[in-house]
Motif scaffolding. Structure first.
Motif, PDB file in Angstrom:
ATOM      1  N   LEU A 105       0.819  -1.214   0.000  1.00 50.85           N
ATOM      2  CA  LEU A 105       0.000   0.000   0.000  1.00 50.85           C
ATOM      3  C   LEU A 105       0.856   1.270   0.000  1.00 50.85           C
ATOM      4  O   LEU A 105       0.342   2.369   0.192  1.00 50.85           O
ATOM      5  CB  LEU A 105      -0.953  -0.016   1.194  1.00 50.85           C
ATOM      6  N   LYS A 106       2.164   1.101  -0.208  1.00 50.34           N
ATOM      7  CA  LYS A 106       3.125   2.204  -0.318  1.00 50.34           C
ATOM      8  C   LYS A 106       3.115   3.129   0.901  1.00 50.34           C
ATOM      9  O   LYS A 106       3.186   4.344   0.790  1.00 50.34           O
ATOM     10  CB  LYS A 106       2.904   2.983  -1.610  1.00 50.34           C
ATOM     11  N   GLN A 107       3.051   2.490   2.069  1.00 55.88           N
ATOM     12  CA  GLN A 107       3.136   3.237   3.320  1.00 55.88           C
ATOM     13  C   GLN A 107       4.608   3.419   3.697  1.00 55.88           C
ATOM     14  O   GLN A 107       5.428   2.546   3.438  1.00 55.88           O
ATOM     15  CB  GLN A 107       2.404   2.495   4.439  1.00 55.88           C
ATOM     16  N   GLU A 108       4.943   4.535   4.303  1.00 55.15           N
ATOM     17  CA  GLU A 108       6.325   4.780   4.707  1.00 55.15           C
ATOM     18  C   GLU A 108       6.669   4.068   6.013  1.00 55.15           C
ATOM     19  O   GLU A 108       7.731   3.490   6.145  1.00 55.15           O
ATOM     20  CB  GLU A 108       6.583   6.286   4.832  1.00 55.15           C
ATOM     21  N   ARG A 109       5.751   4.133   6.964  1.00 53.79           N
ATOM     22  CA  ARG A 109       5.999   3.505   8.270  1.00 53.79           C
ATOM     23  C   ARG A 109       4.689   3.059   8.888  1.00 53.79           C
ATOM     24  O   ARG A 109       3.624   3.578   8.550  1.00 53.79           O
ATOM     25  CB  ARG A 109       6.764   4.434   9.212  1.00 53.79           C
ATOM     26  N   VAL A 110       4.792   2.108   9.789  1.00 50.50           N
ATOM     27  CA  VAL A 110       3.623   1.568  10.481  1.00 50.50           C
ATOM     28  C   VAL A 110       4.019   1.292  11.927  1.00 50.50           C
ATOM     29  O   VAL A 110       5.097   0.752  12.191  1.00 50.50           O
ATOM     30  CB  VAL A 110       3.141   0.241   9.840  1.00 50.50           C
ATOM     31  N   ALA A 111       3.149   1.643  12.863  1.00 59.68           N
ATOM     32  CA  ALA A 111       3.355   1.302  14.269  1.00 59.68           C
ATOM     33  C   ALA A 111       2.703  -0.050  14.534  1.00 59.68           C
ATOM     34  O   ALA A 111       1.554  -0.268  14.170  1.00 59.68           O
ATOM     35  CB  ALA A 111       2.739   2.374  15.170  1.00 59.68           C
ATOM     36  N   ILE A 112       3.451  -0.947  15.149  1.00 60.51           N
ATOM     37  CA  ILE A 112       2.945  -2.272  15.518  1.00 60.51           C
ATOM     38  C   ILE A 112       3.003  -2.379  17.039  1.00 60.51           C
ATOM     39  O   ILE A 112       4.018  -2.040  17.648  1.00 60.51           O
ATOM     40  CB  ILE A 112       3.779  -3.401  14.879  1.00 60.51           C
ATOM     41  N   ARG A 113       1.908  -2.845  17.626  1.00 62.81           N
ATOM     42  CA  ARG A 113       1.854  -2.981  19.077  1.00 62.81           C
ATOM     43  C   ARG A 113       1.435  -4.392  19.455  1.00 62.81           C
ATOM     44  O   ARG A 113       0.409  -4.878  19.004  1.00 62.81           O
ATOM     45  CB  ARG A 113       0.855  -1.988  19.664  1.00 62.81           C
ATOM     46  N   SER A 115       0.845  -6.836  22.997  1.00 59.89           N
ATOM     47  CA  SER A 115       0.447  -6.536  24.366  1.00 59.89           C
ATOM     48  C   SER A 115       1.643  -6.449  25.308  1.00 59.89           C
ATOM     49  O   SER A 115       1.512  -5.940  26.413  1.00 59.89           O
ATOM     50  CB  SER A 115      -0.595  -7.533  24.874  1.00 59.89           C
ATOM     51  N   ASP A 116       2.830  -6.867  24.863  1.00 63.01           N
ATOM     52  CA  ASP A 116       4.015  -6.787  25.716  1.00 63.01           C
ATOM     53  C   ASP A 116       5.139  -5.921  25.151  1.00 63.01           C
ATOM     54  O   ASP A 116       6.164  -5.744  25.792  1.00 63.01           O
ATOM     55  CB  ASP A 116       4.541  -8.183  26.037  1.00 63.01           C
ATOM     56  N   GLU A 117       5.006  -5.362  23.957  1.00 64.95           N
ATOM     57  CA  GLU A 117       6.021  -4.481  23.379  1.00 64.95           C
ATOM     58  C   GLU A 117       5.483  -3.804  22.115  1.00 64.95           C
ATOM     59  O   GLU A 117       4.488  -4.239  21.545  1.00 64.95           O
ATOM     60  CB  GLU A 117       7.307  -5.241  23.053  1.00 64.95           C
ATOM     61  N   SER A 118       6.150  -2.732  21.712  1.00 67.60           N
ATOM     62  CA  SER A 118       5.760  -1.991  20.508  1.00 67.60           C
ATOM     63  C   SER A 118       6.978  -1.770  19.629  1.00 67.60           C
ATOM     64  O   SER A 118       8.109  -1.760  20.114  1.00 67.60           O
ATOM     65  CB  SER A 118       5.179  -0.626  20.888  1.00 67.60           C
ATOM     66  N   LEU A 119       6.741  -1.559  18.336  1.00 68.00           N
ATOM     67  CA  LEU A 119       7.844  -1.282  17.425  1.00 68.00           C
ATOM     68  C   LEU A 119       7.360  -0.446  16.247  1.00 68.00           C
ATOM     69  O   LEU A 119       6.157  -0.360  15.977  1.00 68.00           O
ATOM     70  CB  LEU A 119       8.494  -2.580  16.939  1.00 68.00           C
ATOM     71  N   MET A 120       8.308   0.162  15.574  1.00 68.72           N
ATOM     72  CA  MET A 120       8.027   0.916  14.359  1.00 68.72           C
ATOM     73  C   MET A 120       8.618   0.140  13.195  1.00 68.72           C
ATOM     74  O   MET A 120       9.739  -0.365  13.281  1.00 68.72           O
ATOM     75  CB  MET A 120       8.664   2.308  14.435  1.00 68.72           C
ATOM     76  N   LEU A 121       7.872   0.045  12.123  1.00 59.99           N
ATOM     77  CA  LEU A 121       8.330  -0.639  10.922  1.00 59.99           C
ATOM     78  C   LEU A 121       8.408   0.416   9.822  1.00 59.99           C
ATOM     79  O   LEU A 121       7.443   1.151   9.605  1.00 59.99           O
ATOM     80  CB  LEU A 121       7.319  -1.728  10.557  1.00 59.99           C
ATOM     81  N   GLU A 122       9.551   0.541   9.167  1.00 56.35           N
ATOM     82  CA  GLU A 122       9.701   1.461   8.044  1.00 56.35           C
ATOM     83  C   GLU A 122       9.895   0.647   6.777  1.00 56.35           C
ATOM     84  O   GLU A 122      10.614  -0.345   6.779  1.00 56.35           O
ATOM     85  CB  GLU A 122      10.892   2.396   8.255  1.00 56.35           C
ATOM     86  N   THR A 123       9.268   1.080   5.690  1.00 50.28           N
ATOM     87  CA  THR A 123       9.360   0.366   4.416  1.00 50.28           C
ATOM     88  C   THR A 123      10.341   1.055   3.481  1.00 50.28           C
ATOM     89  O   THR A 123      10.874   2.119   3.793  1.00 50.28           O
ATOM     90  CB  THR A 123       7.994   0.293   3.706  1.00 50.28           C
ATOM     91  N   GLU A 124      10.515   0.471   2.329  1.00 47.51           N
ATOM     92  CA  GLU A 124      11.381   1.041   1.297  1.00 47.51           C
ATOM     93  C   GLU A 124      10.874   2.402   0.819  1.00 47.51           C
ATOM     94  O   GLU A 124      11.612   3.155   0.208  1.00 47.51           O
ATOM     95  CB  GLU A 124      11.467   0.084   0.112  1.00 47.51           C
ATOM     96  N   TYR A 125       9.623   2.728   1.117  1.00 44.79           N
ATOM     97  CA  TYR A 125       9.043   3.999   0.685  1.00 44.79           C
ATOM     98  C   TYR A 125       9.309   5.138   1.669  1.00 44.79           C
ATOM     99  O   TYR A 125       8.931   6.275   1.420  1.00 44.79           O
ATOM    100  CB  TYR A 125       7.528   3.855   0.469  1.00 44.79           C
ATOM    101  N   CYS A 126       9.955   4.853   2.778  1.00 44.70           N
ATOM    102  CA  CYS A 126      10.201   5.862   3.811  1.00 44.70           C
ATOM    103  C   CYS A 126      11.235   6.874   3.313  1.00 44.70           C
ATOM    104  O   CYS A 126      12.375   6.527   3.048  1.00 44.70           O
ATOM    105  CB  CYS A 126      10.671   5.201   5.103  1.00 44.70           C
ATOM    106  N   THR A 127      10.808   8.127   3.198  1.00 45.43           N
ATOM    107  CA  THR A 127      11.686   9.188   2.676  1.00 45.43           C
ATOM    108  C   THR A 127      12.500   9.870   3.771  1.00 45.43           C
ATOM    109  O   THR A 127      13.546  10.437   3.486  1.00 45.43           O
ATOM    110  CB  THR A 127      10.878  10.242   1.896  1.00 45.43           C
TER     111      THR A 127
END
Length: 132
Positions: A105-113, A115-127
């Motif tokens: 979907l050509k998103q730059e980044r996504v927050a993933i949560r 119940s015990d930790e969170s992270l940020m995922l950046e894709t190849e589209y992240c400028t």
């Protein structure tokens, strides 16, 4: 008794907030595009079945970091008795699924949560990557 109970297993919840604009443009991702991308992305993760919910929501940023708003979906799932899975494998599969979905979907980044930790995922589209 006219019902049965299933296996009582440890559970883990997972969610992701996915913007519904391509990158930071005004091009909106349709529900049909989202559905197709979900099916395709799930099929790219070996031995994976996505079973969860998508809820329409809205991303809003306000404060000293600036202001931003975008329509979005909240993606929610968990480990539960019908699809029991080891925690590390569940997390890895969900991260892969969300990574494929965000990229499709050509998103730059996504927050993933989880119940015990969170992270940020950046894709190849992240400028403007935040991750090093």
């Amino acid at each position: 008794m006219d019902f049965k109970t299933g296996l009582n297993i440890p559970t883990l919840e997972a969610s992701a907030i996915l913007g519904l604009r391509v990158g930071y443009t005004n091009k909106q991702i349709s529900t049909e595009e989202l559905r197709k991308a979900v099916k395709n992305s799930a099929s790219k993760v070996e031995n994976y079945t996505f079973s969860g919910t998508f809820t329409q929501t809205h991303i809003m940023v306000a404060g000293k970091g600036g202001e931003y708003e975008e329509p979005a979906v909240s993606i929610n799932t968990s480990i539960y008795p019908r699809f029991p899975e080891e925690v590390a494998r569940f997390k890895n599969n969900f991260i892969q699924f969300i990574g494929h979905l965000a990229t499709a979907l050509k998103q730059e980044r996504v927050a993933i949560r989880f119940s015990d930790e969170s992270l940020m995922l950046e894709t190849e589209y992240c400028t403007k990557p935040d991750l090093k």
